[in-house]
Scaffold this motif. Structure first.
Motif, short mmCIF file in Angstrom:
data_model
loop_
_atom_site.label_atom_id
_atom_site.label_comp_id
_atom_site.label_asym_id
_atom_site.label_seq_id
_atom_site.Cartn_x
_atom_site.Cartn_y
_atom_site.Cartn_z
N THR A 22 29.70 14.13 -22.59
CA THR A 22 30.78 14.52 -21.69
C THR A 22 30.64 15.97 -21.26
O THR A 22 31.46 16.47 -20.52
CB THR A 22 32.15 14.35 -22.37
OG1 THR A 22 32.19 15.15 -23.55
CG2 THR A 22 32.40 12.90 -22.71
N ASP A 52 44.46 9.29 -20.13
CA ASP A 52 43.24 8.51 -19.90
C ASP A 52 43.54 7.03 -19.71
O ASP A 52 42.91 6.36 -18.88
CB ASP A 52 42.27 8.72 -21.05
CG ASP A 52 41.59 10.09 -21.01
OD1 ASP A 52 41.86 10.84 -20.06
OD2 ASP A 52 40.81 10.40 -21.92
N ASN A 166 40.83 19.39 -12.33
CA ASN A 166 40.32 18.30 -13.15
C ASN A 166 38.80 18.25 -13.09
O ASN A 166 38.20 18.30 -12.02
CB ASN A 166 40.91 16.96 -12.66
CG ASN A 166 40.54 15.81 -13.57
OD1 ASN A 166 39.47 15.21 -13.44
ND2 ASN A 166 41.44 15.48 -14.48
N ASN A 167 38.18 18.13 -14.27
CA ASN A 167 36.76 17.82 -14.39
C ASN A 167 35.85 18.90 -13.79
O ASN A 167 34.89 18.61 -13.07
CB ASN A 167 36.43 16.47 -13.76
CG ASN A 167 35.41 15.70 -14.59
OD1 ASN A 167 35.70 15.25 -15.70
ND2 ASN A 167 34.21 15.55 -14.07
N ASP A 201 43.19 19.56 -16.64
CA ASP A 201 42.82 18.38 -17.42
C ASP A 201 41.31 18.14 -17.37
O ASP A 201 40.68 18.30 -16.32
CB ASP A 201 43.55 17.16 -16.86
CG ASP A 201 43.31 15.89 -17.66
OD1 ASP A 201 43.68 15.86 -18.85
OD2 ASP A 201 42.73 14.94 -17.10
N HIS A 202 40.74 17.75 -18.49
CA HIS A 202 39.33 17.36 -18.60
C HIS A 202 38.38 18.41 -18.02
O HIS A 202 37.41 18.08 -17.33
CB HIS A 202 39.08 16.00 -17.95
CG HIS A 202 39.31 14.86 -18.90
ND1 HIS A 202 38.57 14.68 -20.05
CD2 HIS A 202 40.23 13.85 -18.89
CE1 HIS A 202 39.00 13.61 -20.69
NE2 HIS A 202 40.03 13.09 -20.02
N ASN A 226 43.15 17.55 -22.60
CA ASN A 226 41.82 16.92 -22.62
C ASN A 226 40.68 17.89 -22.31
O ASN A 226 39.61 17.47 -21.83
CB ASN A 226 41.76 15.75 -21.61
CG ASN A 226 42.65 14.60 -22.03
OD1 ASN A 226 42.61 14.14 -23.16
ND2 ASN A 226 43.47 14.13 -21.09
N LEU A 381 33.78 14.81 -17.62
CA LEU A 381 33.38 13.42 -17.83
C LEU A 381 32.22 13.06 -16.91
O LEU A 381 32.17 13.50 -15.76
CB LEU A 381 34.55 12.49 -17.54
CG LEU A 381 35.81 12.68 -18.39
CD1 LEU A 381 36.98 11.93 -17.77
CD2 LEU A 381 35.56 12.21 -19.81
#
Length: 389
Positions: A22, A52, A166-167, A201-202, A226, A381
């Motif tokens: 990840t 999730d 995010n991400n 997040d993430h 996360n 991710l």
């Protein structure tokens, strides 16, 4: 005892394996085999992580990206980001002119006045000349690509609302002068000033000049979830100063994060406000994990704290107060359902039955024991198109 040690060892192996997939860096992102990529996804059974479980089993997530905005929990759950705007695709990793950003760049998209859901057309490393002052009603969504903001100033949220990040892999952020309005950025990964309804997040964050995520000056209604944080000294500062009472209304949820190797302190350091710290994993902090001053309310619930072998760093908590001042004993700091491993301990204070805990319970905590048998999927991710993420 041997059974417990074996369980913890297997748990840490699972966590390390999860992070290997990840947390891809540029040189590795194109080398992941199909089998490795599949290990980075969920089996699409319920994980107990409500964020999730809300979106990651949708194999059409790429076409339904905006559904993410309905998945937040905690104090930042009302953030809409750019849900009500158009998609904007970043096609240019450059940042040649911060005052007049080129269309196609992240800076151009993030500084538009209208709501936008910002996505990326490929893997890219974005090296900024100045920090990007993200406007309200924006989502920066890196899912599906390896998107990094690194080796320069990073992101600032100043007097805005409704932002989702995010991400994104954010690392090696440094201070820099600003062309517009003067002054310097602090060198944080993400700086939040006088802003509200924020959800991060993430993301994976490490090695920044100042903090990884700082929220100050009356910011509130924030969820940090996360994320994978590692290799940094002062991780998170929540609250401007002991004297700035405007942070008394600050509300922050810190949930499902992994505080990993090489972290020293401030996970977070809190002032004045209300902080729900729930279902995170802390591993071998070098000074302390959770600290504060100026009478913050801290509710630690369902976390796993794994102390290092250093006998002087077993305590989770640290209070900053004037020498000889025992007023901290009245601060409401509570640990409920936390797992303490390898001698870790949390020093509570204040009224264990204070109504303030009910007021600041921003989400339902899972039992900490479940974190030991289901390894977390945190940080960026490796989402593949037309597959569950």
């Amino acid at each position: 005892m041997s059974i417990i040690i074996c369980t913890i060892f297997l748990f840490l192996l699972n966590v390390s394996s999860a992070f290997a997939f990840t947390f891809p860096k540029p040189s590795l992102a194109r080398q992941l085999s199909e089998s490795e990529t599949s290990n980075a996804t969920n089996s699409c059974s319920a994980t107990g992580n409500p964020i999730d479980d809300c979106w990651r089993c949708d194999q059409n997530w790429k076409d339904n990206r905006k559904n993410l905005a309905d998945c937040a929990v905690g104090f930042g759950r009302d953030s809409t980001g750019g849900r009500d705007g158009e998609y904007y695709t970043v096609t240019d990793s450059g940042d040649d002119d911060p005052l007049n950003p080129s269309p196609g760049t992240l800076r151009y998209a993030a500084t538009q006045e209208q709501p936008l859901w910002i996505i990326f057309d490929r893997d890219m490393v974005i090296k900024l000349k100045e920090d990007v002052l993200v406007k309200s009603y924006k989502t920066i969504d890196g899912r599906g690509n390896n998107v990094q903001i690194a080796y320069g100033p990073c992101l600032t949220l100043y007097k805005v609302s409704n932002v989702i990040i995010n991400n994104i892999y954010i690392h090696d952020c440094v201070p820099a002068a600003r062309s517009l309005g003067g002054g310097y950025s602090d060198g944080d990964g993400i700086s939040i000033f006088e802003s509200r309804d924020i959800w991060i997040d993430h993301c994976t964050l490490e090695k920044c000049y100042d903090g990884l995520i700082d929220a100050v000056s009356g910011s509130t209604d924030i969820t940090i979830s996360n994320n994978y944080m590692l290799n940094h000294n002062e991780v998170m500062l929540l609250g401007h100063s002991d004297e700035f009472t405007g942070d008394r209304d600050m509300r922050v949820t810190i949930a499902f994060n992994y505080f990993g190797q090489g972290l020293v302190q401030r996970m977070p350091r809190c002032r004045h406000g209300n902080f729900h710290i729930v279902n995170n994993i802390y591993r071998e902090w070098e000074m302390y994990a959770i600290g504060g001053s100026a009478n913050p309310t801290i509710f630690s619930q369902g976390n796993v704290f794994i102390a290092s072998d250093n006998q002087f760093t077993k305590e989770v908590t640290k209070r900053e107060n004037a020498e000889g001042d025992d007023g901290w004993m009245e601060w409401n700091w509570k640990s409920e359902g936390d797992e303490m491993i390898n001698g870790a301990f949390f020093t509570p204070s204040g009224n264990e039955d204070s109504p303030s805990y009910a007021k600041m319970s921003s989400m339902v905590a899972r039992p900490a024991s479940l974190l030991e048998i289901t390894h977390p999927s945190v940080g960026v991710l490796s989402c593949q198109n037309d597959q569950p993420c």
